[in-house]
Motif scaffolding. Sequence first.
Motif, PDB file in Angstrom:
ATOM      1  N   UNK A  74      50.271  18.841 -50.050  1.00 40.63           N
ATOM      2  CA  UNK A  74      48.991  19.494 -49.764  1.00 40.63           C
ATOM      3  C   UNK A  74      47.830  18.506 -49.852  1.00 40.63           C
ATOM      4  N   UNK A  75      47.875  17.649 -50.855  1.00 37.76           N
ATOM      5  CA  UNK A  75      46.793  16.670 -51.025  1.00 37.76           C
ATOM      6  C   UNK A  75      46.837  15.631 -49.908  1.00 37.76           C
ATOM      7  N   UNK A  76      48.037  15.212 -49.509  1.00 33.67           N
ATOM      8  CA  UNK A  76      48.155  14.227 -48.431  1.00 33.67           C
ATOM      9  C   UNK A  76      47.615  14.784 -47.119  1.00 33.67           C
ATOM     10  N   UNK A  77      47.766  16.094 -46.919  1.00 35.31           N
ATOM     11  CA  UNK A  77      47.348  16.714 -45.661  1.00 35.31           C
ATOM     12  C   UNK A  77      45.909  17.229 -45.677  1.00 35.31           C
ATOM     13  N   UNK A  78      45.181  17.067 -46.813  1.00 34.64           N
ATOM     14  CA  UNK A  78      43.818  17.572 -46.913  1.00 34.64           C
ATOM     15  C   UNK A  78      42.915  17.065 -45.800  1.00 34.64           C
ATOM     16  N   UNK A  82      44.868  18.011 -37.976  1.00 35.21           N
ATOM     17  CA  UNK A  82      45.694  19.106 -37.475  1.00 35.21           C
ATOM     18  C   UNK A  82      47.051  19.066 -38.180  1.00 35.21           C
ATOM     19  N   UNK A  83      47.154  19.799 -39.293  1.00 37.13           N
ATOM     20  CA  UNK A  83      48.405  19.821 -40.053  1.00 37.13           C
ATOM     21  C   UNK A  83      49.242  21.015 -39.618  1.00 37.13           C
TER      22      UNK A  83
END
Length: 96
Positions: A74-78, A82-83
Amino acid sequence: MLSRDQVLHVARLARLELSEEEIERFSGELSKVLDYVETIEELGGLDDVPPTSHVVDVENALRADEPRPSIPVERALESAPDAAQGGFRVPSPGAA
């Protein structure tokens, strides 16, 4: 020294188009390579010499590859623009 025809033959085998200047230069350079090969052949039987890639022993200077905790997905994709499905969504090749 290699002749012009010999250089052109090698160039043709390598599918290279050479200028007149390159033909002259490669004539000398290829001749030097062949001279080195002759020098090595003069050494005689080298069958008992093991092949090497370095003249000195080289050791791996990297750390051991051991698993360790990383940041949560979740933190990497913050900051991902466009996740999707727990990863980064990118346009397919050729998409505008």
